[in-house]
Each structure stands twice: as C-alpha cells, then as structure tokens.
Design a protein around this motif. Structure first.
Motif, PDB file in Angstrom:
ATOM      1  N   PRO A   1      67.617  91.554  92.972  1.00 30.19           N
ATOM      2  CA  PRO A   1      68.387  92.573  92.247  1.00 30.19           C
ATOM      3  C   PRO A   1      67.764  93.966  92.292  1.00 30.19           C
ATOM      4  O   PRO A   1      68.477  94.959  92.271  1.00 30.19           O
ATOM      5  N   ILE A   2      66.450  94.056  92.362  1.00 31.52           N
ATOM      6  CA  ILE A   2      65.809  95.382  92.393  1.00 31.52           C
ATOM      7  C   ILE A   2      66.139  96.099  93.698  1.00 31.52           C
ATOM      8  O   ILE A   2      66.514  97.277  93.697  1.00 31.52           O
TER       9      ILE A   2
ATOM     10  N   ALA B   1      68.696  95.510  95.598  1.00 35.92           N
ATOM     11  CA  ALA B   1      70.127  95.802  95.571  1.00 35.92           C
ATOM     12  C   ALA B   1      70.414  97.057  94.754  1.00 35.92           C
ATOM     13  O   ALA B   1      71.244  97.883  95.148  1.00 35.92           O
ATOM     14  N   ALA B   2      69.720  97.220  93.636  1.00 37.70           N
ATOM     15  CA  ALA B   2      69.925  98.411  92.813  1.00 37.70           C
ATOM     16  C   ALA B   2      69.482  99.676  93.534  1.00 37.70           C
ATOM     17  O   ALA B   2      70.164 100.705  93.496  1.00 37.70           O
ATOM     18  N   VAL B   3      68.358  99.605  94.228  1.00 38.48           N
ATOM     19  CA  VAL B   3      67.855 100.776  94.969  1.00 38.48           C
ATOM     20  C   VAL B   3      68.806 101.137  96.109  1.00 38.48           C
ATOM     21  O   VAL B   3      69.141 102.310  96.309  1.00 38.48           O
TER      22      VAL B   3
ATOM     23  N   LEU C   1      74.268  95.621  92.340  1.00 42.50           N
ATOM     24  CA  LEU C   1      73.518  94.722  91.459  1.00 42.50           C
ATOM     25  C   LEU C   1      74.371  93.525  91.062  1.00 42.50           C
ATOM     26  O   LEU C   1      73.877  92.396  90.993  1.00 42.50           O
TER      27      LEU C   1
ATOM     28  N   GLY D   1      71.956 100.365  96.266  1.00 45.81           N
ATOM     29  CA  GLY D   1      73.184 100.845  95.633  1.00 45.81           C
ATOM     30  C   GLY D   1      73.082 102.291  95.195  1.00 45.81           C
ATOM     31  O   GLY D   1      74.039 103.055  95.327  1.00 45.81           O
ATOM     32  N   MET D   2      71.915 102.683  94.679  1.00 43.77           N
ATOM     33  CA  MET D   2      71.724 104.092  94.318  1.00 43.77           C
ATOM     34  C   MET D   2      71.815 104.975  95.547  1.00 43.77           C
ATOM     35  O   MET D   2      72.404 106.060  95.500  1.00 43.77           O
TER      36      MET D   2
ATOM     37  N   ALA E   1      74.549 101.528  92.094  1.00 46.69           N
ATOM     38  CA  ALA E   1      73.536 100.535  91.724  1.00 46.69           C
ATOM     39  C   ALA E   1      74.180  99.359  91.003  1.00 46.69           C
ATOM     40  O   ALA E   1      73.848  98.197  91.272  1.00 46.69           O
ATOM     41  N   MET E   2      75.112  99.633  90.098  1.00 48.01           N
ATOM     42  CA  MET E   2      75.756  98.542  89.361  1.00 48.01           C
ATOM     43  C   MET E   2      76.598  97.658  90.271  1.00 48.01           C
ATOM     44  O   MET E   2      76.583  96.437  90.144  1.00 48.01           O
TER      45      MET E   2
ATOM     46  N   ALA F   1      74.477 105.612  89.640  1.00 48.31           N
ATOM     47  CA  ALA F   1      74.529 104.489  88.700  1.00 48.31           C
ATOM     48  C   ALA F   1      75.640 103.511  89.070  1.00 48.31           C
ATOM     49  O   ALA F   1      75.442 102.288  89.018  1.00 48.31           O
TER      50      ALA F   1
END
Length: 75
Positions: free
Chosen positions: A26-27, A29-31, A19, A33-34, A15-16, A12
């Motif tokens: 952003p999607i 980037a979140a993936v 993000l 980041g996870m 992802a943040m 998390a």
C-alpha cells in the motif's frame, strides 16, 4: 481555488485510488498514486495555462512591429 490546493487534491485522489486498488504494497501504491495525481494536475491545470500566453504575446509583438514599420513607411 489556488493551484497549490488543486495539486494537493489531485495527489490525494491519485493516492487514494491506487491505495484502494493495491493488495500487497500500500505504501508504494500511495506514492505512485500521488505521482499520477501530480501528472494529471500538470496536464489539466498548469500545462495549458503555461503554453498559451507566450505564443499570444509573440503574435501581438509581431503585429505591433509590423504596424510600427508601416507607420514609419507612411511618413
């Protein structure tokens, strides 16, 4: 804290962070980041705990075998 909880927190946070830095997708980037968070978790929590015990056990087994062999020779 359980490893599963630590994994979730690392994913998390990763992802943040990505993000917040993303401007166009952003999607994705979140993936990503996870994924980075999971890699950080593996190298800081799971990897060190996974490596150390087998080498220690091998060393203990070697010492145990040598001690047993020395005791047999002494008899």
């Amino acid at each position: 804290m359980r490893k599963r909880t630590k994994l979730g927190i690392c994913a998390a946070l990763g992802a943040m962070v990505l993000l917040l830095a993303a401007s166009s997708n952003p999607i994705l980037a979140a993936v990503v980041g996870m994924g980075v968070g999971v890699i950080v978790f593996v190298f800081t929590h799971a990897y060190p705990n996974d490596i150390a015990p087998p080498s220690d056990r091998r060393h203990e087994n070697t010492v145990r075998r040598r001690t047993a062999a020395a005791q047999r020779e002494a008899r």
